[in-house]
Write an enzyme that holds these catalytic residues in place. Sequence first.
Site, PDB file in Angstrom:
ATOM      1  N   GLU A  62      -6.618  -1.228  -4.182  1.00  0.00           N
ATOM      2  CA  GLU A  62      -7.012   0.176  -3.985  1.00  0.00           C
ATOM      3  C   GLU A  62      -6.664   1.041  -5.197  1.00  0.00           C
ATOM      4  O   GLU A  62      -5.612   0.897  -5.797  1.00  0.00           O
ATOM      5  CB  GLU A  62      -6.287   0.752  -2.748  1.00  0.00           C
ATOM      6  CG  GLU A  62      -6.622   2.209  -2.468  1.00  0.00           C
ATOM      7  CD  GLU A  62      -6.001   2.731  -1.184  1.00  0.00           C
ATOM      8  OE1 GLU A  62      -4.994   2.153  -0.730  1.00  0.00           O
ATOM      9  OE2 GLU A  62      -6.512   3.714  -0.632  1.00  0.00           O
ATOM     10  N   HIS A  95      -6.952  10.978   5.057  1.00  0.00           N
ATOM     11  CA  HIS A  95      -8.228  10.351   5.437  1.00  0.00           C
ATOM     12  C   HIS A  95      -9.249  11.415   5.776  1.00  0.00           C
ATOM     13  O   HIS A  95      -9.329  11.876   6.899  1.00  0.00           O
ATOM     14  CB  HIS A  95      -8.046   9.427   6.643  1.00  0.00           C
ATOM     15  CG  HIS A  95      -7.508   8.092   6.269  1.00  0.00           C
ATOM     16  ND1 HIS A  95      -6.567   7.442   7.028  1.00  0.00           N
ATOM     17  CD2 HIS A  95      -7.763   7.282   5.227  1.00  0.00           C
ATOM     18  CE1 HIS A  95      -6.262   6.294   6.445  1.00  0.00           C
ATOM     19  NE2 HIS A  95      -6.982   6.168   5.349  1.00  0.00           N
ATOM     20  N   HIS A 130     -11.759   6.167   1.563  1.00  0.00           N
ATOM     21  CA  HIS A 130     -11.760   7.452   2.265  1.00  0.00           C
ATOM     22  C   HIS A 130     -11.572   8.600   1.291  1.00  0.00           C
ATOM     23  O   HIS A 130     -10.956   8.437   0.235  1.00  0.00           O
ATOM     24  CB  HIS A 130     -10.621   7.469   3.289  1.00  0.00           C
ATOM     25  CG  HIS A 130      -9.321   6.970   2.726  1.00  0.00           C
ATOM     26  ND1 HIS A 130      -8.393   7.803   2.183  1.00  0.00           N
ATOM     27  CD2 HIS A 130      -8.831   5.712   2.573  1.00  0.00           C
ATOM     28  CE1 HIS A 130      -7.375   7.083   1.734  1.00  0.00           C
ATOM     29  NE2 HIS A 130      -7.612   5.800   1.942  1.00  0.00           N
ATOM     30  N   ASP A 173      -3.346   7.291  -3.833  1.00  0.00           N
ATOM     31  CA  ASP A 173      -3.224   6.218  -2.839  1.00  0.00           C
ATOM     32  C   ASP A 173      -3.616   4.931  -3.561  1.00  0.00           C
ATOM     33  O   ASP A 173      -4.702   4.861  -4.149  1.00  0.00           O
ATOM     34  CB  ASP A 173      -4.215   6.549  -1.689  1.00  0.00           C
ATOM     35  CG  ASP A 173      -4.127   5.581  -0.515  1.00  0.00           C
ATOM     36  OD1 ASP A 173      -3.315   4.649  -0.567  1.00  0.00           O
ATOM     37  OD2 ASP A 173      -4.897   5.781   0.447  1.00  0.00           O
ATOM     38  N   ASP A 192       0.868  -1.182   0.000  1.00  0.00           N
ATOM     39  CA  ASP A 192       0.000   0.000   0.000  1.00  0.00           C
ATOM     40  C   ASP A 192       0.905   1.232   0.000  1.00  0.00           C
ATOM     41  O   ASP A 192       1.781   1.360   0.862  1.00  0.00           O
ATOM     42  CB  ASP A 192      -0.871  -0.025   1.263  1.00  0.00           C
ATOM     43  CG  ASP A 192      -1.991   1.015   1.225  1.00  0.00           C
ATOM     44  OD1 ASP A 192      -1.937   1.939   0.393  1.00  0.00           O
ATOM     45  OD2 ASP A 192      -2.913   0.908   2.062  1.00  0.00           O
ATOM     46  N   GLU A 231     -11.093   1.063  -1.467  1.00  0.00           N
ATOM     47  CA  GLU A 231     -10.075   0.182  -0.911  1.00  0.00           C
ATOM     48  C   GLU A 231     -10.696  -1.092  -0.323  1.00  0.00           C
ATOM     49  O   GLU A 231     -10.814  -1.221   0.887  1.00  0.00           O
ATOM     50  CB  GLU A 231      -9.356   1.039   0.136  1.00  0.00           C
ATOM     51  CG  GLU A 231      -8.376   0.475   1.014  1.00  0.00           C
ATOM     52  CD  GLU A 231      -7.517   1.546   1.702  1.00  0.00           C
ATOM     53  OE1 GLU A 231      -6.399   1.191   1.991  1.00  0.00           O
ATOM     54  OE2 GLU A 231      -7.943   2.700   1.984  1.00  0.00           O
TER      55      GLU A 231
HETATM   56 CO    CO Z   1      -6.083   4.325   1.328  1.00  0.00          CO
END
Ligand code: CO
Length: 296
Positions: free
Chosen positions: A279, A163, A155, A95, A84, A188
């Site tokens: 994600e 976030h 998020h 992200d 990640d 995600e």
């Molecule tokens: Co994330």
Amino acid sequence: MDESTKQDFIKAGRISAEVLEYGKSLIKKGNSLLEATELIEKKIFELGGKPAFPVQISCDDIAAHFCAVEDDATILENQVVCLDLGVHVNGAIGDTAYTIDLSGKYSDLVKAAQKALEEALKIVAVGTELREIGKTIQDTVKSYGFNPVRNLSGHGLGLYDIHTSPTLPNFDNGDKTKLTKDMTFAIEPFATTGSGVVGEKGHSTVFMVEHPKPVRSPITREVLKEIASYDGLPFAERWLQRKFGAKSTFALRELNQFGIIHQFPPLVETSKGIVAQAEHSILIDEDGEVVVSTKI
Ligand code: CO
């Protein structure tokens, strides 16, 4: 969102995608987890970005927030490995995450998370309710015979804020909030062989400044100055160890005691289920056009 911020989000997404591809090539049996982490972080800088958070390589029943420390001795062998990573360009964040099954036993689990992400992306549009995203993820993961992790979620992505709202659930949580124009967020999905709940477990190696205030000790002050250069985004204990050696342990302890920093302990599946994650980051622009910024 102004045009230059939009371009920064797109650029951050593209860099994350490239770094993820590079990162995948390092997740191999016999490689050191620490070395892989460091090479991936180095790549982020090489491509013109900065880490939006420390690179995380979480294995098996660890779903998230595992970040190697300076003396981590883990060798990648037969783990299910979630990579990640986040990149920011002027605070705009990409992200993205991908799971690699080194065990050869969990390819379906990896597929479940990946397919859940793909299905969720298909319904992303202005007006889609958050619960519909969650339901799609849940139904897809269940169709493979696994459970979504219910207390982890996608998020919103803000400037220098990893976030923010909205929370994009990995199950139908009944939230009828709709996706709107001018929104940036990450979807995600996590799939697990376990019951689908994670809890905090073990030593934190990722931190973020929560309540900044002045400190007296010169060492802690020096460390806090370095932390300020991370622009309020999460940082790794390892980054401080590299720069300040053992002094960083003292400083981190003090910053914790004063409530200045927040800790992110590893998140582990509570029934010891194996976890896979996927994600992507998404931008819905002012015209309602959907851009998946981390997709090559
Ligand atoms: Co994330």
